[in-house]
Design a protein around this motif. Structure first.
Motif, PDB file in Angstrom:
ATOM      1  N   VAL A  79       1.027  -1.133   0.229  1.00 47.60           N
ATOM      2  CA  VAL A  79      -0.106   0.017   0.178  1.00 47.60           C
ATOM      3  C   VAL A  79       0.752   1.114   0.251  1.00 47.60           C
ATOM      4  CG1 VAL A  79      -1.626   1.290   0.853  1.00 47.60           C
ATOM      5  CG2 VAL A  79      -1.710  -1.615   1.332  1.00 47.60           C
ATOM      6  N   PRO A  80       0.730   2.455  -0.935  1.00 49.84           N
ATOM      7  CA  PRO A  80       1.821   3.360  -0.819  1.00 49.84           C
ATOM      8  C   PRO A  80       1.721   4.637   0.662  1.00 49.84           C
ATOM      9  CG  PRO A  80      -0.287   3.043  -3.010  1.00 49.84           C
ATOM     10  CD  PRO A  80      -0.070   2.002  -2.000  1.00 49.84           C
ATOM     11  N   CYS A  81       2.493   5.001   1.148  1.00 56.61           N
ATOM     12  CA  CYS A  81       2.702   5.784   1.765  1.00 56.61           C
ATOM     13  C   CYS A  81       1.544   7.167   1.619  1.00 56.61           C
ATOM     14  CB  CYS A  81       3.594   6.266   1.977  1.00 56.61           C
ATOM     15  SG  CYS A  81       4.944   4.995   3.219  1.00 56.61           S
ATOM     16  N   HIS A  82       1.000   8.196   2.371  1.00 58.45           N
ATOM     17  CA  HIS A  82       0.015   8.840   2.412  1.00 58.45           C
ATOM     18  C   HIS A  82       0.359  10.278   3.417  1.00 58.45           C
ATOM     19  CE1 HIS A  82      -2.362   7.824   5.858  1.00 58.45           C
ATOM     20  NE2 HIS A  82      -2.526   6.100   5.048  1.00 58.45           N
ATOM     21  N   ALA A  83       0.201  10.952   2.633  1.00 58.41           N
ATOM     22  CA  ALA A  83       0.396  11.977   3.776  1.00 58.41           C
ATOM     23  C   ALA A  83      -1.017  13.005   3.858  1.00 58.41           C
ATOM     24  CB  ALA A  83       1.796  13.361   3.475  1.00 58.41           C
ATOM     25  N   ASN A  84      -1.541  13.706   5.179  1.00 57.23           N
ATOM     26  CA  ASN A  84      -3.016  14.099   4.667  1.00 57.23           C
ATOM     27  C   ASN A  84      -4.136  13.313   4.405  1.00 57.23           C
ATOM     28  OD1 ASN A  84      -1.684  15.540   6.426  1.00 57.23           O
ATOM     29  ND2 ASN A  84      -1.341  17.153   4.853  1.00 57.23           N
ATOM     30  N   GLY A  85      -3.901  12.224   3.758  1.00 58.42           N
ATOM     31  CA  GLY A  85      -4.701  11.005   2.648  1.00 58.42           C
ATOM     32  C   GLY A  85      -4.184  11.303   1.296  1.00 58.42           C
ATOM     33  N   ARG A  86      -3.729  12.273   1.014  1.00 58.08           N
ATOM     34  CA  ARG A  86      -3.021  11.774  -0.444  1.00 58.08           C
ATOM     35  C   ARG A  86      -1.455  10.893  -0.623  1.00 58.08           C
ATOM     36  NH1 ARG A  86      -3.999  17.250  -3.017  1.00 58.08           N
ATOM     37  NH2 ARG A  86      -4.260  16.124  -5.277  1.00 58.08           N
ATOM     38  N   ALA A  87      -2.046  10.011  -1.598  1.00 58.13           N
ATOM     39  CA  ALA A  87      -0.465   9.292  -1.656  1.00 58.13           C
ATOM     40  C   ALA A  87       0.714  10.249  -2.335  1.00 58.13           C
ATOM     41  CB  ALA A  87      -0.551   8.569  -2.734  1.00 58.13           C
ATOM     42  N   LEU A  88       2.571   9.680  -1.553  1.00 55.26           N
ATOM     43  CA  LEU A  88       3.172  10.768  -2.322  1.00 55.26           C
ATOM     44  C   LEU A  88       3.689  10.872  -3.120  1.00 55.26           C
ATOM     45  CD1 LEU A  88       4.928   9.531   1.145  1.00 55.26           C
ATOM     46  CD2 LEU A  88       3.827  11.247   1.454  1.00 55.26           C
ATOM     47  N   ASP A  89       3.969  12.099  -3.872  1.00 54.36           N
ATOM     48  CA  ASP A  89       4.329  11.606  -5.635  1.00 54.36           C
ATOM     49  C   ASP A  89       5.479  10.580  -6.005  1.00 54.36           C
ATOM     50  OD1 ASP A  89       2.912  13.568  -5.457  1.00 54.36           O
ATOM     51  OD2 ASP A  89       4.662  15.742  -4.641  1.00 54.36           O
ATOM     52  N   ASP A  90       4.835  10.493  -7.111  1.00 57.53           N
ATOM     53  CA  ASP A  90       6.474   9.585  -7.723  1.00 57.53           C
ATOM     54  C   ASP A  90       6.560   8.113  -7.140  1.00 57.53           C
ATOM     55  OD1 ASP A  90       6.265  11.156  -9.625  1.00 57.53           O
ATOM     56  OD2 ASP A  90       7.621  12.313  -8.711  1.00 57.53           O
ATOM     57  N   GLY A  91       5.461   7.788  -5.962  1.00 56.38           N
ATOM     58  CA  GLY A  91       5.651   6.648  -5.253  1.00 56.38           C
ATOM     59  C   GLY A  91       6.398   6.615  -3.939  1.00 56.38           C
ATOM     60  N   ALA A  92       6.749   7.647  -3.629  1.00 59.95           N
ATOM     61  CA  ALA A  92       7.369   7.975  -3.089  1.00 59.95           C
ATOM     62  C   ALA A  92       7.166   7.025  -1.117  1.00 59.95           C
ATOM     63  CB  ALA A  92       7.881   8.995  -2.587  1.00 59.95           C
ATOM     64  N   VAL A  93       8.006   6.870  -0.712  1.00 58.10           N
ATOM     65  CA  VAL A  93       7.648   6.322   0.582  1.00 58.10           C
ATOM     66  C   VAL A  93       8.674   6.879   2.151  1.00 58.10           C
ATOM     67  CG1 VAL A  93       7.354   4.034  -0.133  1.00 58.10           C
ATOM     68  CG2 VAL A  93       9.876   4.291   1.002  1.00 58.10           C
ATOM     69  N   HIS A  94       7.841   6.985   2.981  1.00 56.12           N
ATOM     70  CA  HIS A  94       8.832   7.574   4.181  1.00 56.12           C
ATOM     71  C   HIS A  94       9.663   6.770   4.554  1.00 56.12           C
ATOM     72  CE1 HIS A  94       4.442   8.868   4.486  1.00 56.12           C
ATOM     73  NE2 HIS A  94       4.879   9.682   5.265  1.00 56.12           N
ATOM     74  N   ALA A  95      11.068   8.475   5.425  1.00 56.00           N
ATOM     75  CA  ALA A  95      12.152   7.187   5.641  1.00 56.00           C
ATOM     76  C   ALA A  95      12.026   6.245   6.775  1.00 56.00           C
ATOM     77  CB  ALA A  95      12.521   8.424   6.365  1.00 56.00           C
ATOM     78  N   THR A  96      10.877   6.173   7.498  1.00 58.32           N
ATOM     79  CA  THR A  96      10.530   5.510   8.827  1.00 58.32           C
ATOM     80  C   THR A  96      10.725   4.084   7.757  1.00 58.32           C
ATOM     81  OG1 THR A  96       8.229   6.009   9.038  1.00 58.32           O
ATOM     82  CG2 THR A  96       9.961   6.691  10.536  1.00 58.32           C
ATOM     83  N   ARG A  97       9.540   3.891   6.588  1.00 59.80           N
ATOM     84  CA  ARG A  97       9.591   2.454   5.881  1.00 59.80           C
ATOM     85  C   ARG A  97      10.590   1.985   5.411  1.00 59.80           C
ATOM     86  NH1 ARG A  97       4.271   2.214   1.604  1.00 59.80           N
ATOM     87  NH2 ARG A  97       3.841  -0.988   2.441  1.00 59.80           N
TER      88      ARG A  97
END
Length: 106
Positions: A79-97
Protein backbone atom coordinates in the motif's frame (compact mmCIF):
# COMPACT_ATOMS: atom_id res chain seq x y z
CA UNK A 1 41.08 -34.88 -25.05
CA UNK A 2 39.46 -31.93 -23.36
CA UNK A 3 39.02 -31.99 -19.62
CA UNK A 4 37.28 -29.54 -17.38
CA UNK A 5 38.41 -28.55 -13.98
CA UNK A 6 34.94 -28.33 -12.52
CA UNK A 7 31.93 -30.47 -13.24
CA UNK A 8 28.38 -29.29 -13.52
CA UNK A 9 27.33 -27.14 -10.61
CA UNK A 10 24.49 -28.19 -8.36
CA UNK A 11 21.30 -26.20 -8.81
CA UNK A 12 20.79 -23.63 -6.07
CA UNK A 13 17.31 -22.66 -4.92
CA UNK A 14 16.47 -19.02 -5.59
CA UNK A 15 15.78 -18.47 -1.89
CA UNK A 16 19.42 -19.33 -1.10
CA UNK A 17 20.85 -17.61 -4.16
CA UNK A 18 19.29 -14.32 -3.06
CA UNK A 19 21.12 -14.38 0.30
CA UNK A 20 24.41 -15.44 -1.31
CA UNK A 21 24.65 -12.19 -3.29
CA UNK A 22 26.97 -10.56 -0.77
CA UNK A 23 27.57 -6.86 -1.16
CA UNK A 24 24.53 -6.17 -3.33
CA UNK A 25 21.83 -3.78 -2.22
CA UNK A 26 18.65 -5.65 -1.16
CA UNK A 27 16.62 -3.47 -3.54
CA UNK A 28 18.19 -5.37 -6.44
CA UNK A 29 15.78 -8.20 -5.60
CA UNK A 30 13.07 -6.38 -7.60
CA UNK A 31 13.10 -4.81 -11.08
CA UNK A 32 13.90 -1.09 -11.21
CA UNK A 33 10.87 1.07 -12.03
CA UNK A 34 13.12 3.96 -13.11
CA UNK A 35 15.49 2.38 -15.64
CA UNK A 36 13.64 -0.89 -16.24
CA UNK A 37 16.46 -3.33 -15.53
CA UNK A 38 15.61 -6.88 -14.47
CA UNK A 39 15.87 -8.46 -11.04
CA UNK A 40 19.43 -8.77 -9.66
CA UNK A 41 20.87 -6.53 -12.41
CA UNK A 42 22.61 -3.22 -11.62
CA UNK A 43 20.70 -0.03 -12.33
CA UNK A 44 21.67 1.84 -15.48
CA UNK A 45 21.82 5.42 -16.67
CA UNK A 46 18.59 5.44 -18.71
CA UNK A 47 19.91 7.65 -21.52
CA UNK A 48 23.12 5.68 -22.12
CA UNK A 49 22.57 2.22 -20.65
CA UNK A 50 25.76 2.44 -18.58
CA UNK A 51 25.64 0.35 -15.36
CA UNK A 52 25.71 2.34 -12.14
CA UNK A 53 27.41 1.49 -8.86
CA UNK A 54 24.40 2.71 -6.86
CA UNK A 55 20.73 1.75 -6.94
CA UNK A 56 18.06 4.25 -8.04
CA UNK A 57 16.02 5.77 -5.20
CA UNK A 58 12.83 4.65 -6.95
CA UNK A 59 13.99 1.03 -6.70
CA UNK A 60 14.77 1.40 -3.01
CA UNK A 61 11.33 2.93 -2.43
CA UNK A 62 9.62 0.20 -4.45
CA UNK A 63 11.30 -2.49 -2.35
CA UNK A 64 10.36 -0.74 0.89
CA UNK A 65 6.76 -0.45 -0.31
CA UNK A 66 6.74 -4.17 -1.15
CA UNK A 67 8.25 -5.63 2.04
CA UNK A 68 7.66 -3.23 4.95
CA UNK A 69 4.83 -1.64 6.88
CA UNK A 70 5.10 2.12 7.34
CA UNK A 71 5.33 3.23 11.00
CA UNK A 72 4.50 6.83 10.02
CA UNK A 73 1.22 6.40 8.12
CA UNK A 74 0.39 2.86 9.37
CA UNK A 75 -0.05 1.16 5.97
CA UNK A 76 0.66 -2.47 5.19
CA UNK A 77 3.09 -3.78 2.55
CA UNK A 78 2.16 -2.98 -1.08
CA UNK A 79 0.00 0.00 0.00
CA UNK A 80 1.51 3.40 -0.95
CA UNK A 81 2.48 5.82 1.81
CA UNK A 82 0.27 8.86 2.24
CA UNK A 83 0.27 12.26 3.89
CA UNK A 84 -2.96 14.06 4.76
CA UNK A 85 -4.97 11.41 2.92
CA UNK A 86 -3.06 11.74 -0.39
CA UNK A 87 -0.46 9.31 -1.75
CA UNK A 88 3.09 10.65 -1.83
CA UNK A 89 4.35 11.84 -5.23
CA UNK A 90 6.01 9.38 -7.63
CA UNK A 91 5.56 6.39 -5.32
CA UNK A 92 7.84 7.83 -2.63
CA UNK A 93 7.84 6.31 0.85
CA UNK A 94 8.53 7.73 4.30
CA UNK A 95 12.09 7.44 5.60
CA UNK A 96 10.86 5.30 8.49
CA UNK A 97 9.50 2.75 6.02
CA UNK A 98 12.90 2.55 4.29
CA UNK A 99 14.51 2.02 7.69
CA UNK A 100 12.00 -0.72 8.50
CA UNK A 101 12.70 -2.43 5.15
CA UNK A 102 16.46 -2.29 5.80
CA UNK A 103 15.94 -3.75 9.25
CA UNK A 104 13.96 -6.67 7.82
CA UNK A 105 16.72 -7.38 5.28
CA UNK A 106 19.36 -7.77 7.97
Amino acid sequence: MKTTRYGATAPMPESLRHFMRAGHHPARSIPCPHCGVAVHRPCQVPSRGVPMAQVHQQRIDARARTVACCPTCQVTPTVPCHANGRALDDGAVHATRRTEADRSAA
